[in-house]
Design a protein around this motif. Structure first.
Motif, PDB file in Angstrom:
ATOM      1  N   GLU A   2     -15.874 -72.683   0.853  1.00 32.65           N
ATOM      2  CA  GLU A   2     -16.014 -72.967  -0.567  1.00 32.65           C
ATOM      3  C   GLU A   2     -16.167 -71.707  -1.410  1.00 32.65           C
ATOM      4  O   GLU A   2     -15.882 -71.724  -2.597  1.00 32.65           O
ATOM      5  CB  GLU A   2     -17.220 -73.883  -0.793  1.00 32.65           C
ATOM      6  N   SER A   3     -16.595 -70.643  -0.826  1.00 28.52           N
ATOM      7  CA  SER A   3     -16.805 -69.406  -1.559  1.00 28.52           C
ATOM      8  C   SER A   3     -15.489 -68.648  -1.745  1.00 28.52           C
ATOM      9  O   SER A   3     -14.813 -68.292  -0.768  1.00 28.52           O
ATOM     10  CB  SER A   3     -17.798 -68.513  -0.815  1.00 28.52           C
ATOM     11  N   GLN A   4     -15.151 -68.387  -2.994  1.00 32.96           N
ATOM     12  CA  GLN A   4     -13.922 -67.626  -3.271  1.00 32.96           C
ATOM     13  C   GLN A   4     -14.021 -66.215  -2.723  1.00 32.96           C
ATOM     14  O   GLN A   4     -13.017 -65.612  -2.352  1.00 32.96           O
ATOM     15  CB  GLN A   4     -13.620 -67.601  -4.759  1.00 32.96           C
ATOM     16  N   TYR A   5     -15.221 -65.676  -2.650  1.00 37.39           N
ATOM     17  CA  TYR A   5     -15.401 -64.317  -2.138  1.00 37.39           C
ATOM     18  C   TYR A   5     -15.121 -64.256  -0.638  1.00 37.39           C
ATOM     19  O   TYR A   5     -14.545 -63.286  -0.146  1.00 37.39           O
ATOM     20  CB  TYR A   5     -16.811 -63.812  -2.445  1.00 37.39           C
ATOM     21  N   THR A   6     -15.517 -65.292   0.081  1.00 37.59           N
ATOM     22  CA  THR A   6     -15.240 -65.354   1.510  1.00 37.59           C
ATOM     23  C   THR A   6     -13.746 -65.495   1.754  1.00 37.59           C
ATOM     24  O   THR A   6     -13.172 -64.819   2.615  1.00 37.59           O
ATOM     25  CB  THR A   6     -15.990 -66.538   2.158  1.00 37.59           C
ATOM     26  N   ARG A   7     -13.102 -66.369   0.972  1.00 36.77           N
ATOM     27  CA  ARG A   7     -11.654 -66.549   1.112  1.00 36.77           C
ATOM     28  C   ARG A   7     -10.913 -65.257   0.752  1.00 36.77           C
ATOM     29  O   ARG A   7      -9.938 -64.892   1.405  1.00 36.77           O
ATOM     30  CB  ARG A   7     -11.165 -67.711   0.243  1.00 36.77           C
ATOM     31  N   ALA A   8     -11.373 -64.559  -0.262  1.00 37.97           N
ATOM     32  CA  ALA A   8     -10.741 -63.288  -0.650  1.00 37.97           C
ATOM     33  C   ALA A   8     -10.915 -62.246   0.461  1.00 37.97           C
ATOM     34  O   ALA A   8      -9.992 -61.481   0.762  1.00 37.97           O
ATOM     35  CB  ALA A   8     -11.315 -62.778  -1.964  1.00 37.97           C
ATOM     36  N   ALA A   9     -12.094 -62.225   1.073  1.00 36.10           N
ATOM     37  CA  ALA A   9     -12.332 -61.284   2.178  1.00 36.10           C
ATOM     38  C   ALA A   9     -11.426 -61.622   3.361  1.00 36.10           C
ATOM     39  O   ALA A   9     -10.842 -60.716   3.982  1.00 36.10           O
ATOM     40  CB  ALA A   9     -13.799 -61.330   2.595  1.00 36.10           C
ATOM     41  N   LEU A  10     -11.295 -62.911   3.664  1.00 34.51           N
ATOM     42  CA  LEU A  10     -10.406 -63.330   4.742  1.00 34.51           C
ATOM     43  C   LEU A  10      -8.962 -62.931   4.421  1.00 34.51           C
ATOM     44  O   LEU A  10      -8.254 -62.403   5.273  1.00 34.51           O
ATOM     45  CB  LEU A  10     -10.493 -64.849   4.949  1.00 34.51           C
ATOM     46  N   ALA A  11      -8.549 -63.155   3.188  1.00 32.93           N
ATOM     47  CA  ALA A  11      -7.185 -62.822   2.770  1.00 32.93           C
ATOM     48  C   ALA A  11      -6.913 -61.329   2.905  1.00 32.93           C
ATOM     49  O   ALA A  11      -5.795 -60.927   3.228  1.00 32.93           O
ATOM     50  CB  ALA A  11      -6.944 -63.282   1.332  1.00 32.93           C
ATOM     51  N   SER A  12      -7.913 -60.517   2.688  1.00 35.82           N
ATOM     52  CA  SER A  12      -7.701 -59.064   2.750  1.00 35.82           C
ATOM     53  C   SER A  12      -7.596 -58.539   4.178  1.00 35.82           C
ATOM     54  O   SER A  12      -7.072 -57.449   4.390  1.00 35.82           O
ATOM     55  CB  SER A  12      -8.795 -58.326   1.987  1.00 35.82           C
ATOM     56  N   VAL A  13      -8.056 -59.311   5.174  1.00 36.83           N
ATOM     57  CA  VAL A  13      -7.999 -58.816   6.557  1.00 36.83           C
ATOM     58  C   VAL A  13      -7.093 -59.627   7.476  1.00 36.83           C
ATOM     59  O   VAL A  13      -6.645 -59.107   8.498  1.00 36.83           O
ATOM     60  CB  VAL A  13      -9.412 -58.741   7.195  1.00 36.83           C
ATOM     61  N   ILE A  14      -6.786 -60.852   7.126  1.00 39.96           N
ATOM     62  CA  ILE A  14      -6.053 -61.721   8.056  1.00 39.96           C
ATOM     63  C   ILE A  14      -4.677 -61.168   8.398  1.00 39.96           C
ATOM     64  O   ILE A  14      -4.232 -61.241   9.531  1.00 39.96           O
ATOM     65  CB  ILE A  14      -5.950 -63.173   7.527  1.00 39.96           C
ATOM     66  N   MET A  15      -4.016 -60.576   7.431  1.00 44.16           N
ATOM     67  CA  MET A  15      -2.670 -60.109   7.697  1.00 44.16           C
ATOM     68  C   MET A  15      -2.651 -58.820   8.515  1.00 44.16           C
ATOM     69  O   MET A  15      -1.644 -58.506   9.133  1.00 44.16           O
ATOM     70  CB  MET A  15      -1.888 -59.958   6.390  1.00 44.16           C
ATOM     71  N   SER A  16      -3.751 -58.115   8.552  1.00 50.77           N
ATOM     72  CA  SER A  16      -3.826 -56.929   9.408  1.00 50.77           C
ATOM     73  C   SER A  16      -3.710 -57.337  10.873  1.00 50.77           C
ATOM     74  O   SER A  16      -3.223 -56.574  11.709  1.00 50.77           O
ATOM     75  CB  SER A  16      -5.129 -56.188   9.181  1.00 50.77           C
ATOM     76  N   LEU A  17      -4.151 -58.544  11.172  1.00 47.33           N
ATOM     77  CA  LEU A  17      -4.054 -59.051  12.538  1.00 47.33           C
ATOM     78  C   LEU A  17      -2.602 -59.284  12.960  1.00 47.33           C
ATOM     79  O   LEU A  17      -2.291 -59.289  14.146  1.00 47.33           O
ATOM     80  CB  LEU A  17      -4.844 -60.359  12.676  1.00 47.33           C
ATOM     81  N   ALA A  18      -1.728 -59.496  11.974  1.00 42.29           N
ATOM     82  CA  ALA A  18      -0.322 -59.776  12.275  1.00 42.29           C
ATOM     83  C   ALA A  18       0.336 -58.634  13.042  1.00 42.29           C
ATOM     84  O   ALA A  18       1.228 -58.868  13.847  1.00 42.29           O
ATOM     85  CB  ALA A  18       0.446 -60.063  10.991  1.00 42.29           C
ATOM     86  N   ASN A  19      -0.108 -57.420  12.821  1.00 37.97           N
ATOM     87  CA  ASN A  19       0.495 -56.268  13.499  1.00 37.97           C
ATOM     88  C   ASN A  19       0.071 -56.130  14.947  1.00 37.97           C
ATOM     89  O   ASN A  19       0.787 -55.540  15.746  1.00 37.97           O
ATOM     90  CB  ASN A  19       0.159 -54.976  12.755  1.00 37.97           C
ATOM     91  N   CYS A  20      -1.098 -56.662  15.293  1.00 37.59           N
ATOM     92  CA  CYS A  20      -1.580 -56.460  16.656  1.00 37.59           C
ATOM     93  C   CYS A  20      -1.532 -57.730  17.509  1.00 37.59           C
ATOM     94  O   CYS A  20      -1.740 -57.665  18.710  1.00 37.59           O
ATOM     95  CB  CYS A  20      -2.985 -55.871  16.643  1.00 37.59           C
ATOM     96  N   ALA A  21      -1.243 -58.872  16.907  1.00 33.78           N
ATOM     97  CA  ALA A  21      -1.165 -60.123  17.664  1.00 33.78           C
ATOM     98  C   ALA A  21       0.282 -60.386  18.085  1.00 33.78           C
ATOM     99  O   ALA A  21       1.221 -59.952  17.416  1.00 33.78           O
ATOM    100  CB  ALA A  21      -1.675 -61.275  16.803  1.00 33.78           C
ATOM    101  N   PRO A  22       0.452 -61.103  19.185  1.00 30.62           N
ATOM    102  CA  PRO A  22       1.814 -61.476  19.591  1.00 30.62           C
ATOM    103  C   PRO A  22       2.472 -62.357  18.511  1.00 30.62           C
ATOM    104  O   PRO A  22       1.787 -63.094  17.793  1.00 30.62           O
ATOM    105  CB  PRO A  22       1.608 -62.277  20.881  1.00 30.62           C
ATOM    106  N   LYS A  23       3.782 -62.266  18.416  1.00 26.83           N
ATOM    107  CA  LYS A  23       4.516 -62.984  17.374  1.00 26.83           C
ATOM    108  C   LYS A  23       4.230 -64.482  17.410  1.00 26.83           C
ATOM    109  O   LYS A  23       4.078 -65.119  16.368  1.00 26.83           O
ATOM    110  CB  LYS A  23       6.014 -62.728  17.507  1.00 26.83           C
ATOM    111  N   GLN A  24       4.149 -65.050  18.589  1.00 28.63           N
ATOM    112  CA  GLN A  24       3.895 -66.492  18.722  1.00 28.63           C
ATOM    113  C   GLN A  24       2.536 -66.864  18.128  1.00 28.63           C
ATOM    114  O   GLN A  24       2.408 -67.872  17.441  1.00 28.63           O
ATOM    115  CB  GLN A  24       3.975 -66.902  20.203  1.00 28.63           C
ATOM    116  N   VAL A  25       1.539 -66.051  18.361  1.00 27.30           N
ATOM    117  CA  VAL A  25       0.203 -66.286  17.798  1.00 27.30           C
ATOM    118  C   VAL A  25       0.254 -66.187  16.276  1.00 27.30           C
ATOM    119  O   VAL A  25      -0.349 -66.996  15.569  1.00 27.30           O
ATOM    120  CB  VAL A  25      -0.826 -65.296  18.388  1.00 27.30           C
ATOM    121  N   VAL A  26       0.976 -65.201  15.798  1.00 25.82           N
ATOM    122  CA  VAL A  26       1.101 -65.032  14.348  1.00 25.82           C
ATOM    123  C   VAL A  26       1.734 -66.268  13.729  1.00 25.82           C
ATOM    124  O   VAL A  26       1.235 -66.811  12.739  1.00 25.82           O
ATOM    125  CB  VAL A  26       1.919 -63.768  14.002  1.00 25.82           C
ATOM    126  N   LEU A  27       2.837 -66.727  14.314  1.00 18.64           N
ATOM    127  CA  LEU A  27       3.543 -67.872  13.754  1.00 18.64           C
ATOM    128  C   LEU A  27       2.746 -69.172  13.855  1.00 18.64           C
ATOM    129  O   LEU A  27       2.776 -69.997  12.946  1.00 18.64           O
ATOM    130  CB  LEU A  27       4.903 -68.044  14.441  1.00 18.64           C
TER     131      LEU A  27
END
Length: 173
Positions: A2-27
């Motif tokens: 419910e917290s916009q600040y938590t969602r914003a924090a998640l949004a700022s880091v979630i895509m960094s995981l895309a570079n180190c996770a396998p493509k299938q996990v990303v998708l």
């Protein structure tokens, strides 16, 4: 969350995981979260996702990226907060590089010119500067065909602020 600040924090880091996770996990796991955050009611959350564009594009590809990203860009471009509009405007050259000339022309070219008509002076000036970067990305022929006629028409508008924006844009082009 419910917290916009938590969602914003998640949004700022979630895509960094895309570079180190396998493509299938990303998708299967990250992409659904990414798409959900792109539809978030808070513009700051959507903006954080778009700011991490480089990470996700390398994994999911241009077509899927454009399909999911462009509606959010369109919403942010029309946000009532001028700072949000300014922030998304600054990502336009990067979007141009990632999307390519034809997708950019189809989805973002008109918006680039519309920013020259924004009620906020700073938005109009950054939009004019962006046209220079877009012109450099897509080269002279594309610029002459897609941007120059629109800017020229704006230079003949009855509103002085639009005409001044056109002058600045022409100066950068």
């Amino acid at each position: 969350d419910e917290s916009q600040y938590t969602r914003a924090a998640l949004a700022s880091v979630i895509m960094s995981l895309a570079n180190c996770a396998p493509k299938q996990v990303v998708l299967e796991q990250l992409l659904p979260q990414f798409l959900q955050l792109l539809k978030d009611e808070d513009p700051e959350v959507r903006l954080k996702i778009i700011s991490k564009l480089e990470s996700v594009n390398n994994v999911i590809g241009v077509e899927l990226l454009a399909q999911s990203l462009l509606p959010a860009v369109d919403d942010l471009a029309r946000d009532k907060k001028w700072r949000i509009r300014l922030a998304i405007l600054k990502y336009v050259p990067l979007l141009g590089r990632k999307l390519g000339a034809s997708m950019f022309e189809k989805h973002l070219c008109k918006q680039c010119v519309d920013w020259l008509k924004d009620s906020v002076w700073k938005i109009r000036m950054v939009a004019a500067e962006n046209l220079k970067e877009v012109a450099e990305i897509f080269e002279a022929k594309w610029t002459y065909t897609n941007l120059v006629p629109e800017v020229k028409a704006l230079s003949e508008h009855k509103k002085p602020s639009y005409r001044m924006s056109a002058v600045y844009a022409i100066n950068y082009l």
